[in-house]
Motif scaffolding. Structure first.
Motif, PDB file in Angstrom:
ATOM      1  N   ASP A   1       0.811  -1.217   0.000  1.00 14.19           N
ATOM      2  CA  ASP A   1       0.000   0.000   0.000  1.00 14.19           C
ATOM      3  C   ASP A   1       0.847   1.271   0.000  1.00 14.19           C
ATOM      4  OD1 ASP A   1       0.976   0.174   2.582  1.00 14.19           O
ATOM      5  OD2 ASP A   1      -0.989   0.004   3.553  1.00 14.19           O
ATOM      6  N   GLY A   2       2.192   1.112  -0.017  1.00 13.28           N
ATOM      7  CA  GLY A   2       3.077   2.265  -0.084  1.00 13.28           C
ATOM      8  C   GLY A   2       3.579   2.772   1.254  1.00 13.28           C
ATOM      9  N   THR A   3       3.089   2.216   2.350  1.00 11.11           N
ATOM     10  CA  THR A   3       3.568   2.659   3.655  1.00 11.11           C
ATOM     11  C   THR A   3       4.939   2.043   3.942  1.00 11.11           C
ATOM     12  OG1 THR A   3       2.429   0.845   4.798  1.00 11.11           O
ATOM     13  CG2 THR A   3       1.246   2.945   4.608  1.00 11.11           C
ATOM     14  N   THR A   4       5.766   2.785   4.668  1.00  7.73           N
ATOM     15  CA  THR A   4       7.117   2.335   4.972  1.00  7.73           C
ATOM     16  C   THR A   4       7.095   1.223   6.012  1.00  7.73           C
ATOM     17  OG1 THR A   4       8.050   4.494   4.475  1.00  7.73           O
ATOM     18  CG2 THR A   4       9.362   3.055   5.884  1.00  7.73           C
ATOM     19  N   ALA A   5       7.791   0.130   5.717  1.00  9.40           N
ATOM     20  CA  ALA A   5       7.951  -0.964   6.677  1.00  9.40           C
ATOM     21  C   ALA A   5       9.196  -0.718   7.523  1.00  9.40           C
ATOM     22  CB  ALA A   5       8.063  -2.303   5.953  1.00  9.40           C
ATOM     23  N   TRP A   6      10.314  -0.382   6.853  1.00  7.81           N
ATOM     24  CA  TRP A   6      11.567  -0.077   7.537  1.00  7.81           C
ATOM     25  C   TRP A   6      12.570   0.517   6.557  1.00  7.81           C
ATOM     26  CZ3 TRP A   6      15.110  -3.038   4.992  1.00  7.81           C
ATOM     27  CH2 TRP A   6      14.740  -4.311   4.561  1.00  7.81           C
ATOM     28  N   THR A   7      13.603   1.098   7.144  1.00  5.78           N
ATOM     29  CA  THR A   7      14.742   1.606   6.378  1.00  5.78           C
ATOM     30  C   THR A   7      15.990   1.035   7.014  1.00  5.78           C
ATOM     31  OG1 THR A   7      13.564   3.652   5.895  1.00  5.78           O
ATOM     32  CG2 THR A   7      15.930   3.678   5.592  1.00  5.78           C
ATOM     33  N   ALA A   8      16.890   0.517   6.188  1.00  6.33           N
ATOM     34  CA  ALA A   8      18.144  -0.061   6.689  1.00  6.33           C
ATOM     35  C   ALA A   8      19.321   0.729   6.133  1.00  6.33           C
ATOM     36  CB  ALA A   8      18.258  -1.520   6.282  1.00  6.33           C
ATOM     37  N   PRO A   9      20.317   1.033   6.987  1.00  6.06           N
ATOM     38  CA  PRO A   9      21.483   1.792   6.535  1.00  6.06           C
ATOM     39  C   PRO A   9      22.483   0.912   5.791  1.00  6.06           C
ATOM     40  CG  PRO A   9      21.708   1.284   8.849  1.00  6.06           C
ATOM     41  CD  PRO A   9      20.368   0.746   8.416  1.00  6.06           C
ATOM     42  N   VAL A  10      22.082   0.444   4.621  1.00 10.01           N
ATOM     43  CA  VAL A  10      22.942  -0.414   3.815  1.00 10.01           C
ATOM     44  C   VAL A  10      22.813   0.005   2.346  1.00 10.01           C
ATOM     45  CG1 VAL A  10      21.173  -2.208   3.612  1.00 10.01           C
ATOM     46  CG2 VAL A  10      23.548  -2.799   3.271  1.00 10.01           C
ATOM     47  N   ALA A  11      23.955   0.170   1.688  1.00  8.65           N
ATOM     48  CA  ALA A  11      23.971   0.541   0.271  1.00  8.65           C
ATOM     49  C   ALA A  11      23.850  -0.740  -0.551  1.00  8.65           C
ATOM     50  CB  ALA A  11      25.251   1.295  -0.064  1.00  8.65           C
ATOM     51  N   ALA A  12      22.633  -1.191  -0.753  1.00  9.33           N
ATOM     52  CA  ALA A  12      22.376  -2.456  -1.431  1.00  9.33           C
ATOM     53  C   ALA A  12      22.539  -2.292  -2.936  1.00  9.33           C
ATOM     54  CB  ALA A  12      20.985  -2.954  -1.108  1.00  9.33           C
ATOM     55  N   ARG A  13      23.383  -3.129  -3.502  1.00  6.59           N
ATOM     56  CA  ARG A  13      23.565  -3.147  -4.949  1.00  6.59           C
ATOM     57  C   ARG A  13      22.577  -4.113  -5.586  1.00  6.59           C
ATOM     58  NH1 ARG A  13      29.209  -4.499  -7.994  1.00  6.59           N
ATOM     59  NH2 ARG A  13      28.410  -4.312 -10.093  1.00  6.59           N
ATOM     60  N   GLN A  14      22.262  -5.177  -4.840  1.00  8.26           N
ATOM     61  CA  GLN A  14      21.447  -6.245  -5.402  1.00  8.26           C
ATOM     62  C   GLN A  14      20.738  -6.984  -4.267  1.00  8.26           C
ATOM     63  OE1 GLN A  14      24.001  -9.144  -7.277  1.00  8.26           O
ATOM     64  NE2 GLN A  14      22.340 -10.085  -8.407  1.00  8.26           N
ATOM     65  N   VAL A  15      19.441  -7.229  -4.428  1.00 10.63           N
ATOM     66  CA  VAL A  15      18.719  -8.089  -3.488  1.00 10.63           C
ATOM     67  C   VAL A  15      18.948  -9.515  -3.954  1.00 10.63           C
ATOM     68  CG1 VAL A  15      16.474  -8.742  -2.555  1.00 10.63           C
ATOM     69  CG2 VAL A  15      16.999  -6.328  -2.969  1.00 10.63           C
ATOM     70  N   LEU A  16      19.490 -10.349  -3.067  1.00 11.02           N
ATOM     71  CA  LEU A  16      19.827 -11.720  -3.432  1.00 11.02           C
ATOM     72  C   LEU A  16      18.680 -12.681  -3.146  1.00 11.02           C
ATOM     73  CD1 LEU A  16      23.481 -11.795  -2.064  1.00 11.02           C
ATOM     74  CD2 LEU A  16      22.727 -11.397  -4.420  1.00 11.02           C
ATOM     75  N   VAL A  17      18.168 -12.638  -1.918  1.00 10.11           N
ATOM     76  CA  VAL A  17      17.116 -13.567  -1.497  1.00 10.11           C
ATOM     77  C   VAL A  17      16.150 -12.827  -0.577  1.00 10.11           C
ATOM     78  CG1 VAL A  17      16.639 -15.633  -0.111  1.00 10.11           C
ATOM     79  CG2 VAL A  17      18.604 -15.611  -1.624  1.00 10.11           C
ATOM     80  N   ARG A  18      14.860 -13.080  -0.779  1.00  9.54           N
ATOM     81  CA  ARG A  18      13.838 -12.580   0.138  1.00  9.54           C
ATOM     82  C   ARG A  18      13.086 -13.774   0.674  1.00  9.54           C
ATOM     83  NH1 ARG A  18      10.567  -7.799  -2.530  1.00  9.54           N
ATOM     84  NH2 ARG A  18       9.674  -9.543  -3.653  1.00  9.54           N
ATOM     85  N   GLY A  19      13.099 -13.923   1.987  1.00 13.32           N
ATOM     86  CA  GLY A  19      12.391 -15.028   2.616  1.00 13.32           C
ATOM     87  C   GLY A  19      11.373 -14.507   3.610  1.00 13.32           C
ATOM     88  N   ALA A  20      10.779 -15.416   4.359  1.00 13.20           N
ATOM     89  CA  ALA A  20       9.766 -15.041   5.329  1.00 13.20           C
ATOM     90  C   ALA A  20      10.330 -14.174   6.441  1.00 13.20           C
ATOM     91  CB  ALA A  20       9.122 -16.292   5.916  1.00 13.20           C
ATOM     92  N   ASP A  21      11.593 -14.403   6.833  1.00 17.16           N
ATOM     93  CA  ASP A  21      12.143 -13.645   7.955  1.00 17.16           C
ATOM     94  C   ASP A  21      13.473 -12.976   7.686  1.00 17.16           C
ATOM     95  OD1 ASP A  21      13.559 -15.993   7.842  1.00 17.16           O
ATOM     96  OD2 ASP A  21      13.524 -16.365   9.977  1.00 17.16           O
ATOM     97  N   VAL A  22      13.973 -13.047   6.459  1.00 16.40           N
ATOM     98  CA  VAL A  22      15.269 -12.443   6.145  1.00 16.40           C
ATOM     99  C   VAL A  22      15.290 -11.904   4.717  1.00 16.40           C
ATOM    100  CG1 VAL A  22      16.379 -14.568   5.333  1.00 16.40           C
ATOM    101  CG2 VAL A  22      17.772 -12.773   6.344  1.00 16.40           C
ATOM    102  N   VAL A  23      16.011 -10.795   4.555  1.00 10.40           N
ATOM    103  CA  VAL A  23      16.305 -10.234   3.243  1.00 10.40           C
ATOM    104  C   VAL A  23      17.818 -10.242   3.115  1.00 10.40           C
ATOM    105  CG1 VAL A  23      16.218  -8.172   1.792  1.00 10.40           C
ATOM    106  CG2 VAL A  23      14.265  -8.753   3.234  1.00 10.40           C
ATOM    107  N   LEU A  24      18.327 -10.864   2.070  1.00  6.50           N
ATOM    108  CA  LEU A  24      19.766 -10.966   1.860  1.00  6.50           C
ATOM    109  C   LEU A  24      20.133 -10.078   0.683  1.00  6.50           C
ATOM    110  CD1 LEU A  24      22.139 -12.642   3.034  1.00  6.50           C
ATOM    111  CD2 LEU A  24      21.786 -14.225   1.158  1.00  6.50           C
ATOM    112  N   VAL A  25      21.098  -9.155   0.911  1.00  8.45           N
ATOM    113  CA  VAL A  25      21.506  -8.230  -0.134  1.00  8.45           C
ATOM    114  C   VAL A  25      23.012  -8.283  -0.320  1.00  8.45           C
ATOM    115  CG1 VAL A  25      19.576  -6.641   0.301  1.00  8.45           C
ATOM    116  CG2 VAL A  25      21.782  -6.238   1.414  1.00  8.45           C
ATOM    117  N   GLN A  26      23.453  -7.834  -1.500  1.00  9.11           N
ATOM    118  CA  GLN A  26      24.874  -7.630  -1.755  1.00  9.11           C
ATOM    119  C   GLN A  26      25.070  -6.124  -1.852  1.00  9.11           C
ATOM    120  OE1 GLN A  26      26.657  -8.806  -5.574  1.00  9.11           O
ATOM    121  NE2 GLN A  26      28.254  -9.812  -4.407  1.00  9.11           N
TER     122      GLN A  26
END
Length: 143
Positions: free
Chosen positions: A20-45
């Motif tokens: 719906d466009g509302t913010t869930a969270w913001t993380a202080p990480v310069a993500a180049r690529q989202v690798l995996v999205r799971g039920a409880d984890v987001v893995l980025v490079q």
């Protein structure tokens, strides 16, 4: 849950928004690529080629692996990713016609196994909770 989040690169931060466009969270990480999205984890490079696991609910960092052979982290751009819910399976080209497949534990970031793959990286598919190599002659399971 992470599969329902939209992840947006904001330069030095990663913004996660609900459908719906509302913010869930913001993380202080310069993500180049989202690798995996799971039920409880987001893995980025990251832009520095670090592998970072973020809590899918809060965006808090769970673990980080610096790039380089000593750390066992993936130091090149990842061209394929799969998950069985427990491991992130990352495919990285190492030479023409050769790829390295690394399985990282989603909870800890530990390397579970690494295996070389000769051939087209597009022969790799996820199936039955495993990474499979499928070609005209056979199906081979990794790990």
């Amino acid at each position: 849950m992470a599969p329902h989040l939209v992840l947006l690169d904001q330069g030095e931060t990663l913004l996660a928004v609900h459908r719906d466009g509302t913010t869930a969270w913001t993380a202080p990480v310069a993500a180049r690529q989202v690798l995996v999205r799971g039920a409880d984890v987001v893995l980025v490079q990251t832009v520095d080629r670090e592998t970072v696991a973020l809590d899918a609910t809060t965006g808090e960092e769970r673990w980080r692996r610096a790039a380089g052979p000593v750390s066992g982290a993936v130091s090149y751009r990842v061209t394929g990713t799969f998950t069985d819910g427990f491991s992130a399976l990352l495919v990285v080209p190492t030479a023409p016609g050769t790829s390295s497949v690394t399985a990282l534990d989603l909870a800890t970031g530990d390397v579970r196994w690494t295996q070389e793959h000769t051939g087209d990286p597009y022969e790799l598919v996820a199936g039955g909770g495993r990474l499979l190599r499928v070609d005209e002659a056979q199906v081979t399971a990794f790990g």
